[in-house]
Design an enzyme around this catalytic site. Structure first.
Site, PDB file in Angstrom:
ATOM      1  N   LYS A   1       6.749 -23.932  16.722  1.00  0.00           N
ATOM      2  CA  LYS A   1       6.744 -25.365  16.346  1.00  0.00           C
ATOM      3  C   LYS A   1       8.122 -25.991  16.510  1.00  0.00           C
ATOM      4  O   LYS A   1       8.322 -27.144  16.189  1.00  0.00           O
ATOM      5  CB  LYS A   1       6.314 -25.512  14.878  1.00  0.00           C
ATOM      6  CG  LYS A   1       4.986 -24.882  14.538  1.00  0.00           C
ATOM      7  CD  LYS A   1       4.757 -24.972  13.029  1.00  0.00           C
ATOM      8  CE  LYS A   1       3.763 -23.935  12.567  1.00  0.00           C
ATOM      9  NZ  LYS A   1       3.844 -23.697  11.117  1.00  0.00           N
TER      10      LYS A   1
ATOM     11  N   THR B   1      11.133  -0.086  20.964  1.00  0.00           N
ATOM     12  CA  THR B   1      12.151  -0.557  20.016  1.00  0.00           C
ATOM     13  C   THR B   1      11.506  -0.986  18.705  1.00  0.00           C
ATOM     14  O   THR B   1      11.918  -0.564  17.617  1.00  0.00           O
ATOM     15  CB  THR B   1      12.969  -1.706  20.639  1.00  0.00           C
ATOM     16  OG1 THR B   1      13.386  -1.312  21.945  1.00  0.00           O
ATOM     17  CG2 THR B   1      14.183  -2.031  19.794  1.00  0.00           C
TER      18      THR B   1
ATOM     19  N   ARG C   1      14.587  -9.232  18.406  1.00  0.00           N
ATOM     20  CA  ARG C   1      14.687  -9.246  19.882  1.00  0.00           C
ATOM     21  C   ARG C   1      14.407 -10.671  20.339  1.00  0.00           C
ATOM     22  O   ARG C   1      13.475 -11.321  19.827  1.00  0.00           O
ATOM     23  CB  ARG C   1      13.684  -8.288  20.513  1.00  0.00           C
ATOM     24  CG  ARG C   1      13.599  -8.455  22.031  1.00  0.00           C
ATOM     25  CD  ARG C   1      12.749  -7.403  22.700  1.00  0.00           C
ATOM     26  NE  ARG C   1      13.443  -6.126  22.730  1.00  0.00           N
ATOM     27  CZ  ARG C   1      12.988  -5.051  23.378  1.00  0.00           C
ATOM     28  NH1 ARG C   1      11.843  -5.107  24.030  1.00  0.00           N
ATOM     29  NH2 ARG C   1      13.665  -3.919  23.364  1.00  0.00           N
TER      30      ARG C   1
HETATM   31  N1   CP Z   1      13.601   0.580  26.013  1.00  0.00           N
HETATM   32  C1   CP Z   1      13.014  -0.442  25.385  1.00  0.00           C
HETATM   33  O1   CP Z   1      13.693  -1.354  24.879  1.00  0.00           O
HETATM   34  O2   CP Z   1      11.653  -0.410  25.373  1.00  0.00           O
HETATM   35  P1   CP Z   1      10.713  -1.511  24.746  1.00  0.00           P
HETATM   36  O3   CP Z   1      10.912  -2.774  25.565  1.00  0.00           O
HETATM   37  O4   CP Z   1       9.327  -0.968  24.846  1.00  0.00           O
HETATM   38  O5   CP Z   1      11.154  -1.743  23.329  1.00  0.00           O
END
Ligand code: CP
Length: 305
Positions: free
Chosen positions: A83, A54, A104
């Protein structure tokens, strides 16, 4: 300016538009003639959880389109979140630097919280076991490319049905098209959560829960293997009990339809025997490649370009 947070946000028309843009990006990449639509833009990739596909495909997508990148690849340890800075404050800071923000996070809902204080588009690159919308869109693109249709798809999700965010994200997209049938194949410890089952029942979805992989193999168009997500377990003994529940072997593949495809969001750990990689029905590396084209399209879509 558009955020991408959850696949339930998309209409069928939105999806058609995104699939068409993705096809154009693929054509441009293959011809070596990518329009630099993101020249002078800065894309921030902030990952609080590990990633190969990703993050690197988003960064590649941004670079191909002429953007520059700022990133934190281990933001839990290497950003000021360590922190104690909140996701909202982190988001406000990123708004000062970047034109688009990809995040993420291991905590469900955290990316949406970041988007609420952001004037720049925020893309959810996976939030806990909740959503991974860009994965689902590239999965849909893959199914369309491989099967030449999105109607009447029978799909089996196998393995960690409880924690799979690709599953939760792909189901609403497939429901935009008539005739889908879903099989959820898992050990009893990893069955669908009750809230998701209620969503399926309320949406009048045609679905079956089972622990028998053999039973579903001859019926399906798409076999979607998933990794048992160690990082979602609080007790590692529980993980050890279920981690090898389903290992796809050649003997299984022989029971699939000739035109069926095998997908996996990757990384795989122990779900697919690597000898299967040579079978033309093994679509998982083609699927990952499609992620680049999809993410190029989504960067442009979010910026209205
Ligand atoms: N499929 C996927 O989200 O892979 P990664 O965790 O490597 O980003």
């Amino acid at each position: 300016m558009r955020h991408i947070l959850n696949t339930k946000q998309f209409s069928k028309e939105d999806v058609a538009n995104i699939l068409e843009r993705t096809y154009k990006m693929e054509e441009q990449c293959k011809a070596g003639k990518v329009e630099k639509l993101l020249q002078d833009k800065i894309v921030a990739c902030i990952f609080f959880e590990p990633s190969t596909r990703t993050r690197l495909s988003f960064e590649t997508a941004a670079l191909k389109l002429g953007a520059n990148i700022i990133s934190a690849e281990n933001a839990a340890a290497n950003s000021s979140s360590y922190k104690g800075e909140t996701i909202e404050d982190t988001s406000k800071m990123l708004n000062c630097y970047a034109d688009l923000i990809v995040i993420r996070h291991p905590k469900m809902g955290e990316v949406e919280d970041a988007s609420k204080v952001s004037d720049k588009p925020v893309i959810n690159a996976g939030d806990g076991a909740n959503q991974h919308p860009t994965q689902a869109l590239l999965d849909l693109y893959t199914i369309k490319k491989e099967h030449k249709r999105l109607n009447d798809i029978s799909i089996a999700f196998v393995g960690d049905v409880l924690n799979s965010r690709p599953l939760r994200s792909l189901v609403p997209l497939l429901l935009l098209y008539p005739g889908s049938t879903f099989y959820f194949v898992s050990p009893k410890e990893l069955v669908l959560p009750e809230d998701y089952k209620k969503y399926l029942v309320d949406s009048k979805v045609n679905f079956v829960e089972t622990d028998s992989l053999e039973e579903v193999l001859p019926k399906i168009d798409v076999l979607y293997m998933t990794r048992v997500q160690k990082e979602r377990f609080t007790n590692l003994e529980d993980y050890e009990k279920v981690k090898d529940s389903f290992l796809l072997k050649l003997e299984h593949v022989s029971k699939l339809k000739k035109e069926a495809i095998i997908m996996h969001p990757l990384p795989r750990v122990n779900e697919i025997d690597s000898v299967i990689d040579r079978d033309p029905r093994a679509a998982y590396f083609r699927q990952a490649q499609n992620g680049l084209y999809m993410r190029m399209a989504l960067l442009c879509y979010c910026l209205n370009l």
